[in-house]
Enzyme design. Structure first.
Site, mmCIF file in Angstrom:
data_model
loop_
_atom_site.group_PDB
_atom_site.id
_atom_site.type_symbol
_atom_site.label_atom_id
_atom_site.label_comp_id
_atom_site.label_asym_id
_atom_site.label_seq_id
_atom_site.Cartn_x
_atom_site.Cartn_y
_atom_site.Cartn_z
ATOM 1 N N LYS A 13 0.887 -1.136 0.104
ATOM 2 C CA LYS A 13 -0.119 0.120 -0.077
ATOM 3 C C LYS A 13 0.861 1.140 0.111
ATOM 4 O O LYS A 13 0.602 2.048 -0.772
ATOM 5 C CB LYS A 13 -0.984 0.057 1.178
ATOM 6 C CG LYS A 13 -1.816 -1.216 1.388
ATOM 7 C CD LYS A 13 -2.748 -0.999 2.527
ATOM 8 C CE LYS A 13 -1.834 -0.792 4.111
ATOM 9 N NZ LYS A 13 -1.239 -2.335 4.472
ATOM 10 N N ARG A 85 -8.471 0.986 10.115
ATOM 11 C CA ARG A 85 -8.081 -0.480 10.536
ATOM 12 C C ARG A 85 -8.931 -1.159 11.137
ATOM 13 O O ARG A 85 -8.874 -2.425 11.332
ATOM 14 C CB ARG A 85 -6.981 -0.321 11.376
ATOM 15 C CG ARG A 85 -5.545 0.093 10.906
ATOM 16 C CD ARG A 85 -4.820 -0.923 10.127
ATOM 17 N NE ARG A 85 -3.307 -1.431 10.593
ATOM 18 C CZ ARG A 85 -2.345 -0.718 10.126
ATOM 19 N NH1 ARG A 85 -2.636 0.564 9.333
ATOM 20 N NH2 ARG A 85 -1.031 -1.244 10.151
ATOM 21 N N ARG A 121 12.257 -6.417 4.436
ATOM 22 C CA ARG A 121 12.121 -4.993 4.063
ATOM 23 C C ARG A 121 13.083 -4.054 5.065
ATOM 24 O O ARG A 121 13.249 -4.507 5.974
ATOM 25 C CB ARG A 121 10.512 -4.542 4.722
ATOM 26 C CG ARG A 121 10.106 -3.125 4.423
ATOM 27 C CD ARG A 121 8.535 -2.953 4.521
ATOM 28 N NE ARG A 121 8.009 -3.072 5.697
ATOM 29 C CZ ARG A 121 6.687 -2.953 5.985
ATOM 30 N NH1 ARG A 121 5.948 -2.539 4.832
ATOM 31 N NH2 ARG A 121 6.236 -3.179 6.965
ATOM 32 N N ARG A 154 12.457 -2.251 10.271
ATOM 33 C CA ARG A 154 11.305 -1.850 11.261
ATOM 34 C C ARG A 154 11.256 -2.545 12.492
ATOM 35 O O ARG A 154 11.258 -3.918 12.291
ATOM 36 C CB ARG A 154 9.927 -1.724 10.593
ATOM 37 C CG ARG A 154 9.686 -0.427 9.718
ATOM 38 C CD ARG A 154 8.382 -0.404 9.244
ATOM 39 N NE ARG A 154 7.305 -0.728 9.808
ATOM 40 C CZ ARG A 154 6.053 -0.702 9.420
ATOM 41 N NH1 ARG A 154 5.716 -0.105 8.208
ATOM 42 N NH2 ARG A 154 4.937 -1.172 10.118
ATOM 43 N N ARG A 165 0.759 -8.975 13.987
ATOM 44 C CA ARG A 165 0.081 -8.184 13.037
ATOM 45 C C ARG A 165 -0.962 -8.811 11.999
ATOM 46 O O ARG A 165 -1.911 -8.065 11.720
ATOM 47 C CB ARG A 165 1.305 -7.279 12.315
ATOM 48 C CG ARG A 165 2.013 -6.210 13.145
ATOM 49 C CD ARG A 165 3.197 -5.667 12.689
ATOM 50 N NE ARG A 165 3.033 -5.051 11.396
ATOM 51 C CZ ARG A 165 3.946 -4.990 10.257
ATOM 52 N NH1 ARG A 165 5.179 -5.373 10.625
ATOM 53 N NH2 ARG A 165 3.671 -4.304 9.485
HETATM 54 P P1 AMP Z 1 1.634 0.534 9.174
HETATM 55 O O1 AMP Z 1 2.662 1.258 8.958
HETATM 56 O O2 AMP Z 1 0.492 0.718 8.458
HETATM 57 O O3 AMP Z 1 1.941 -0.947 9.038
HETATM 58 O O4 AMP Z 1 1.502 0.486 10.754
HETATM 59 C C1 AMP Z 1 2.432 0.164 11.804
HETATM 60 C C2 AMP Z 1 1.780 -0.051 13.023
HETATM 61 O O5 AMP Z 1 1.281 1.394 13.571
HETATM 62 C C3 AMP Z 1 0.568 -0.979 13.299
HETATM 63 O O6 AMP Z 1 0.849 -2.293 13.524
HETATM 64 C C4 AMP Z 1 -0.199 -0.290 14.447
HETATM 65 O O7 AMP Z 1 0.388 -0.602 15.597
HETATM 66 C C5 AMP Z 1 -0.112 1.193 14.256
HETATM 67 N N1 AMP Z 1 -1.100 1.905 13.451
HETATM 68 C C6 AMP Z 1 -1.116 2.077 12.089
HETATM 69 N N2 AMP Z 1 -2.400 2.677 11.836
HETATM 70 C C7 AMP Z 1 -3.209 2.571 12.610
HETATM 71 C C8 AMP Z 1 -4.581 2.721 12.834
HETATM 72 N N3 AMP Z 1 -5.261 3.055 11.678
HETATM 73 N N4 AMP Z 1 -5.145 2.410 13.785
HETATM 74 C C9 AMP Z 1 -4.410 1.700 14.949
HETATM 75 N N5 AMP Z 1 -3.085 1.604 14.720
HETATM 76 C C10 AMP Z 1 -2.370 1.773 13.707
#
Ligand code: AMP
Length: 210
Positions: A13, A85, A121, A154, A165
């Site tokens: 994404k 989410r 990654r 990360r 996740r």
């Molecule tokens: P991402 O970079 O989108 O994979 O997000 C990394 C982490 O940030 C996720 O595993 C969550 O812990 C937190 N996170 C990101 N977006 C959200 C969201 N919309 N709601 C809650 N936690 C989020």
């Protein structure tokens, strides 16, 4: 265009959002990036969010909802990457949007492909560029091609956290696929394909939404 990108962690994404943003000028609102920036800057939000992210859990809705509401209040166009989410966030989004969404793009991909992708990654902690040790390596080895900073894995791309996740995705985020399908907003791309192919699919599903 007011777009939402949904899909499992590692579905691509962020990569596709950056490419679309570069071509069309739509601002990206990526909650994961915003939360990581808040952690790096040690803001109160970052301090609250950090432990959730490290465990691979969702950060509590009120924190994330407020973050998104502040960002999109004045935007005519945007790409929301990583939000909503869960159903609560999807309902919240409807109340904060000045105009309805144009489309929700679903990045459909198999879990096997995801595990391989996330494990390899590497991200740039300085400019946010994303690389992959085999599929998209940096030409400068462990340094970022764009700004020269040393690339990192990360914290939440470790195997145990990746598994957590995924389970959070299956339980809380995957139901949004039906939610948006029922509302006629869902557009699906095959995210197993190489990035250029996914991008062409993305452009063609968005053509149907204008
Ligand atoms: P991402 O970079 O989108 O994979 O997000 C990394 C982490 O940030 C996720 O595993 C969550 O812990 C937190 N996170 C990101 N977006 C959200 C969201 N919309 N709601 C809650 N936690 C989020």
């Amino acid at each position: 265009m007011r777009l939402v990108f949904i899909g499992a962690p590692g579905a691509g994404k962020g990569t596709q959002a950056k490419r679309l943003a570069a071509e069309k000028g739509y601002p990206i609102v990526a909650t994961g990036d915003l939360l990581r920036a808040a952690i790096a800057e040690q803001t109160p939000l970052g301090q609250q969010a950090r432990a959730y992210i490290q465990r691979g859990e969702l950060v509590p809705d009120p924190l994330v909802n407020q973050l998104v509401a502040e960002r999109i209040a004045t935007l005519e166009s945007f790409i929301l990457d990583g939000y909503p989410r869960n159903l609560t966030q999807a309902q919240m989004l409807e109340t904060i949007l000045p105009q309805p969404l144009s489309a929700v793009v679903y990045f459909a991909i198999s879990e096997d492909a995801l595990i391989a992708r996330l494990g390899g990654r590497r991200i740039c902690p300085q400019c946010g560029a994303v690389f992959h040790i085999t599929a998209n390596p940096s030409t400068a080895g462990d340094r970022c091609d764009h700004c020269g900073a040393t690339l990192i894995t990360r914290e939440d791309d470790q195997p145990d956290t990746i598994r957590k996740r995924f389970s959070v995705y299956r339980e809380q985020t995957a139901p949004l696929v039906d939610y948006y399908r029922q509302r006629g907003l869902l557009r699906t791309v095959n995210a197993d394909a190489p990035p250029d192919t996914v991008y062409q699919q993305l452009l063609s599903v968005l053509c149907e939404s204008t």
